[in-house]
Scaffold this motif. Structure first.
Motif, mmCIF file in Angstrom:
data_model
loop_
_atom_site.group_PDB
_atom_site.id
_atom_site.type_symbol
_atom_site.label_atom_id
_atom_site.label_comp_id
_atom_site.label_asym_id
_atom_site.label_seq_id
_atom_site.Cartn_x
_atom_site.Cartn_y
_atom_site.Cartn_z
ATOM 1 N N LYS A 68 0.829 -1.199 0.000
ATOM 2 C CA LYS A 68 0.000 0.000 0.000
ATOM 3 C C LYS A 68 0.866 1.252 0.000
ATOM 4 O O LYS A 68 0.566 2.225 -0.700
ATOM 5 C CB LYS A 68 -0.926 -0.003 1.217
ATOM 6 C CG LYS A 68 -1.889 1.191 1.258
ATOM 7 C CD LYS A 68 -2.845 1.096 2.420
ATOM 8 C CE LYS A 68 -3.833 2.260 2.407
ATOM 9 N NZ LYS A 68 -4.667 2.300 1.195
ATOM 10 N N ASN A 72 0.909 4.112 -2.850
ATOM 11 C CA ASN A 72 0.711 5.529 -2.524
ATOM 12 C C ASN A 72 1.863 6.381 -3.054
ATOM 13 O O ASN A 72 1.649 7.454 -3.621
ATOM 14 C CB ASN A 72 0.587 5.706 -1.013
ATOM 15 C CG ASN A 72 -0.739 5.220 -0.467
ATOM 16 O OD1 ASN A 72 -1.704 5.064 -1.205
ATOM 17 N ND2 ASN A 72 -0.790 4.972 0.832
ATOM 18 N N TYR A 76 1.525 9.145 -6.000
ATOM 19 C CA TYR A 76 1.931 10.520 -5.721
ATOM 20 C C TYR A 76 2.991 10.982 -6.723
ATOM 21 O O TYR A 76 2.917 12.102 -7.251
ATOM 22 C CB TYR A 76 2.479 10.613 -4.295
ATOM 23 C CG TYR A 76 3.073 11.946 -3.938
ATOM 24 C CD1 TYR A 76 2.265 13.010 -3.544
ATOM 25 C CD2 TYR A 76 4.444 12.153 -3.999
ATOM 26 C CE1 TYR A 76 2.814 14.243 -3.225
ATOM 27 C CE2 TYR A 76 5.004 13.372 -3.677
ATOM 28 C CZ TYR A 76 4.192 14.423 -3.289
ATOM 29 O OH TYR A 76 4.749 15.642 -2.976
ATOM 30 N N HIS A 155 -9.351 9.019 0.416
ATOM 31 C CA HIS A 155 -8.138 8.788 -0.376
ATOM 32 C C HIS A 155 -7.971 9.834 -1.470
ATOM 33 O O HIS A 155 -6.914 10.461 -1.604
ATOM 34 C CB HIS A 155 -8.181 7.390 -0.994
ATOM 35 C CG HIS A 155 -6.912 6.995 -1.683
ATOM 36 N ND1 HIS A 155 -6.656 7.292 -3.009
ATOM 37 C CD2 HIS A 155 -5.810 6.361 -1.221
ATOM 38 C CE1 HIS A 155 -5.461 6.834 -3.341
ATOM 39 N NE2 HIS A 155 -4.933 6.262 -2.281
ATOM 40 N N PHE A 159 -5.355 13.058 -1.326
ATOM 41 C CA PHE A 159 -4.308 13.276 -2.330
ATOM 42 C C PHE A 159 -4.428 14.660 -2.956
ATOM 43 O O PHE A 159 -3.419 15.243 -3.370
ATOM 44 C CB PHE A 159 -4.374 12.190 -3.405
ATOM 45 C CG PHE A 159 -3.391 11.082 -3.185
ATOM 46 C CD1 PHE A 159 -2.165 11.068 -3.825
ATOM 47 C CD2 PHE A 159 -3.672 10.062 -2.299
ATOM 48 C CE1 PHE A 159 -1.248 10.062 -3.617
ATOM 49 C CE2 PHE A 159 -2.774 9.039 -2.068
ATOM 50 C CZ PHE A 159 -1.550 9.035 -2.729
ATOM 51 N N THR A 250 3.541 6.519 3.009
ATOM 52 C CA THR A 250 4.502 6.419 1.917
ATOM 53 C C THR A 250 5.582 5.405 2.282
ATOM 54 O O THR A 250 5.610 4.878 3.393
ATOM 55 C CB THR A 250 5.154 7.776 1.637
ATOM 56 O OG1 THR A 250 5.914 8.181 2.794
ATOM 57 C CG2 THR A 250 4.105 8.834 1.337
#
Length: 297
Positions: A68, A72, A76, A155, A159, A250
């Protein structure tokens, strides 16, 4: 004798290179070698290291939380590339245009966010995207009849907040990179294109973009690294390393959680090495595709 040694044409190059070599060995190669060794061990503060072989790597592959974090970070990175390469290039072209007035003012305004501490900027953006009606973004949305949104608990909306911070901080830096690249393009090319009847878009498409390739490759390379290594921005946006449903987790955040919060330094070293390897593969691939390693005829 010492003076003759230092001023020798054979010795002088090595003397100049020596500071870099020492810094490289002490602050990069030695820590890297130590991390490789730690990745095969179970290392915890206050305890002796235990050799575990490839157990850390096997555990990492099966860890859904790590996957995960990777997703992410990759998401990003891709989104920041979409925002922070084409738009700074366009803004740089506009600022560099002959009809643009106050270009020095625009340069200063765009670059100012980069001078702001990421801690301060992250705190401000967390308050801006707060879920209360009085937060800045919800107040603006309220003018159009939109109900308050809990940005930092979803989510997609989370972001949006994270990318807004990234765009605000780094847009001006990339603009300056592209402005420096534009200064290296001779005006004669544009004048010749104008004589041939080329439109503004054609000049941009066939002159500006190709000749900005070295700058674009550089910005792309550092942006990939920055995206994959992002941590403090997420930490400040969610006021900690535990975002709702780990939507802001992250790879570096996962490393911090394992190494610092859980005192599992050997496993954290494994995460760091995997991050280094993934980032190198991505960057070397894009550099190869851009033709950087091809020999010029």
């Amino acid at each position: 004798m010492l003076k003759n040694f230092l001023y020798s044409q054979k010795v002088a190059p090595y003397v100049f290179v020596l500071p870099f070599v020492l810094i490289f060995l002490v602050f990069w190669l030695y820590p890297l070698a130590s991390s490789v060794e730690m990745s095969f061990q179970k290392v915890m503060l206050g305890q002796s290291a235990q050799w575990v072989g490839f157990d850390n790597y096997a555990k990492l592959i099966d860890d859904k939380m790590f996957l995960k974090a990777v997703m992410n970070s990759v998401t990003y990175t891709v989104l920041t590339l979409v925002i922070l390469i084409p738009f700074p290039m366009l803004f740089a072209v506009l600022i560099n245009a002959k009809f643009m007035w106050g270009r020095e003012l625009f340069k200063s305004v765009f670059f100012f966010p980069a001078l702001t501490s990421v801690v301060v900027a992250g705190t401000i953006f967390r308050l801006m995207f707060g879920e209360m009606e009085g937060s800045l973004i919800n107040s603006l949305l309220g003018l159009f009849g939109v109900e308050p949104i809990k940005f930092l608990k979803g989510h997609t909306t989370g972001f949006i907040a994270l990318l807004s911070l990234a765009a605000w901080r780094w847009m001006g830096v990339n603009i300056l990179y592209f402005l420096a690249g534009l200064k290296n393009i001779p005006d004669d090319y544009y004048e010749a294109a104008s004589i041939d009847g080329a439109s503004t878009f054609q000049k941009f498409r066939f002159i500006t973009i190709p000749l900005l390739k070295p700058t674009t490759v550089y910005v792309l390379t550092i942006s990939i690294y920055a995206g994959m290594a992002m941590f403090v921005e997420s930490l400040m946006i969610w006021n900690g390393n535990n975002s709702p449903q780990n939507i802001g987790l992250t790879i570096i955040g996962y490393l911090y959680r394992q190494g610092i919060e859980k005192n599992n330094l050997g496993f954290a070293a494994t995460v760091g090495l995997v991050l280094l390897l993934v980032t190198m593969i991505i960057n070397l691939t894009q550099l190869a595709l851009s033709g950087l390693f091809k020999k010029e005829d």
